[in-house]
Design an enzyme around this catalytic site. Sequence first.
Site, short mmCIF file in Angstrom:
data_model
loop_
_atom_site.label_atom_id
_atom_site.label_comp_id
_atom_site.label_asym_id
_atom_site.label_seq_id
_atom_site.Cartn_x
_atom_site.Cartn_y
_atom_site.Cartn_z
N MET A 139 36.05 104.64 22.18
CA MET A 139 37.38 104.89 22.74
C MET A 139 37.30 106.16 23.58
O MET A 139 37.03 107.23 23.04
CB MET A 139 38.34 105.06 21.57
CG MET A 139 39.71 105.43 21.96
SD MET A 139 40.88 104.86 20.73
CE MET A 139 40.84 106.13 19.54
N TYR B 292 41.78 114.53 14.98
CA TYR B 292 41.59 113.43 15.95
C TYR B 292 42.54 112.26 15.67
O TYR B 292 43.18 112.21 14.65
CB TYR B 292 40.14 112.98 16.08
CG TYR B 292 39.34 112.52 14.88
CD1 TYR B 292 39.90 112.09 13.69
CD2 TYR B 292 37.95 112.47 14.98
CE1 TYR B 292 39.12 111.65 12.65
CE2 TYR B 292 37.16 112.02 13.93
CZ TYR B 292 37.76 111.61 12.76
OH TYR B 292 36.99 111.18 11.72
N GLU B 293 42.65 111.40 16.68
CA GLU B 293 43.63 110.31 16.67
C GLU B 293 45.06 110.83 16.59
O GLU B 293 45.93 110.23 15.97
CB GLU B 293 43.37 109.34 15.50
CG GLU B 293 42.15 108.49 15.64
CD GLU B 293 42.06 107.81 16.98
OE1 GLU B 293 43.12 107.53 17.57
OE2 GLU B 293 40.93 107.61 17.44
N GLY B 294 45.29 111.96 17.23
CA GLY B 294 46.63 112.56 17.21
C GLY B 294 46.73 113.52 16.05
O GLY B 294 46.66 113.12 14.88
#
Length: 600
Positions: A162, A446-448
């Site tokens: 990603m 990570y991932e927000g």
Amino acid sequence: MTGYTAPVKEMNFVLEHIAGLNQVCAQPGFEECSPELVASILEEAARFAGGILAPLNTVGDLIGSRIVNDQVRETSGFAEAYQQFTDGGWTALACNPEFGGMGLPECVGIAAMEMWSAANVSFGLCPLLGQGAIEALQSHASDDLRNLYLGKMISGQWTGTMNLTEAQAGSDLAAIKTRATRDGDCYRIQGSKIFITWGDHQMTENIIHLVLARIKGAPDGVRGISLFIVPKYLVAADGSVAGHNDVYALSVEHKIGIHGSPTCVMNFGGSNGEGSDNEKDKGAIGYLVGDENMGLSYMFTMMNHARLNVGVQGVALSDRAYQQAVGYARVRIQGNPPGASTSSAIIEHPDVRRMLMLMRSLTEGSRALCYLTAANFDLGRHADDKVTRQAGSLRGELLTPIAKAWSTEASQEVTSLGVQVHGGMGYIEETGAAQFMRDARITTIYEGTTGIQANDFIGRKVLRDRGTELNRLIAEVRETQVSLSSLANLKSVEVSLGKSVDALEEVTHWLLDHHSDNPVLAATVAFNFLMGAGTCIAGWLLAKSALIAEEKRDQDPAFYGAKITTCQFYAAHLLPRTHAYLEAMKTGEDKDLMLLDDQF
Ligand SMILES: Cc1cc2nc3c(=O)[nH]c(=O)nc-3n(C[C@H](O)[C@H](O)[C@H](O)COP(=O)(O)OP(=O)(O)OC[C@H]3O[C@@H](n4cnc5c(N)ncnc54)[C@H](O)[C@@H]3O)c2cc1C
């Protein structure tokens, strides 16, 4: 470091009684699935996690990955483990059978992901990202792209990544600069991405990057972002792998933890991110997924999946730290516990037991939260009636930011307590307790980040529907409260859960009444709101577990008795935190509580 034994019985309990596995298995598409099948799959997964992945966890931490001759080399042993992982079909667990997947529910995939992450979170990140890429392609790519890429990604023959983050675009993806220029039936991608997990390695013959980029002339901001497939090696029409695409890892980051997971700076097109007019440097070849300028909404498919899975990483590392701490507390002899005349194992000291109980109850609460969230998405996608589908999606959406942020914040506390239980030996790397704390540190980032999840929860999930879905959940907590009231043994849980949900309901009304008068209120109180809600909801799920455990206690007094005690402990020690979070929230209107810029 002690080994890893997956808590399969506990996982089956949560799947069956909290996530509602029977209801999930009854939906179209899951006809082949049954709790018995799931139990045997989890037993097998537990063997793989404990036997193959866990022994590589320390070497991944100590040696990590590095660049050799412009190629990222993963930790030795990982490639062989990955081969066994794909041979076992583990990448295909919850994937579409049309492309070779096993078609199992997401909640089962999540339980397996907990095992991979607990055994070796660095290794687990590779299939985690791959799974998100698969979901995004399944949902949004054209038939041609799906036919060309999905089979090999689902079988694990190719991995997926990603590529969102750029130096100037982290939490704010509107700032993305990577450029895409149309070139016949493909695009040329030019730019640099940073922090790309498993961005390069030698474990598979190809790596499929999903990349966010801006097509020339696209609108500014998030509305001008498109999603592209950019393979490391170009793929011919028959699926065979051809020449190297113009995408390379420039470097691998040195990090606090997850050393076995290569975190790469990726260069697309050899440019500096601003593009180049040089004909020789046309850029990496990419293929548009879906429609132009829809990239960010497509990527949200992937991000929602990844966010929930990162929440599960929190559960996994908490559980691993707990297992390690219990093992140490049983053998470390130190001091006389109150009332004893000889020194004994530290597990006998009330304060050590308090720490172990905190660790266990936070872990079980976050596991219940994550599995329930996944099961709601299963219903949202598969239920045969529209009402159940809608209800599942709404609940899954509401719970995702909490499952991600609350579970990973809990893992900071749990893995740190794991070090504390070890005393000085916890601060020394050899015991392994420190690695869990270091590995867990990334999960709130990570991932927000937690701040971003909190904004999502308060803004998109609560204020946007004027609290409708949250109030539905609160009504369900009230039903559990009523059931608890008939059991003398769980009276204290009923009282504590009641106070907690009262506070959540009251503060939700307060928020709905006040937020429109004060544009910064929601952003100021978001963290405390999410943490207060998470604390209450996890307590609710443990209370539901305790009700089931009361019914079944005689069948297995040790297991069910422990579930009841864990819930009682959570009600006494953790549910009261709800009030602190939510009381703090109400000071959100008080500007005098924040220093001015130049006072910091
Ligand atoms: C090990 C590792 C692996 C990663 N893997 C990937 C990957 O595979 N693919 C990928 O694309 N990215 C990846 N990332 C990037 C990761 O997702 C970002 O680091 C993360 O989104 C935060 O962005 P940032 O680092 O720019 O921090 P910033 O956005 O600069 O945030 C700094 C601080 O400001 C706060 N903040 C920023 N904006 C707001 C806001 N609007 N409201 C409230 N608070 C705010 C944040 O909460 C944080 O505390 C990875 C990062 C790391 C370290």
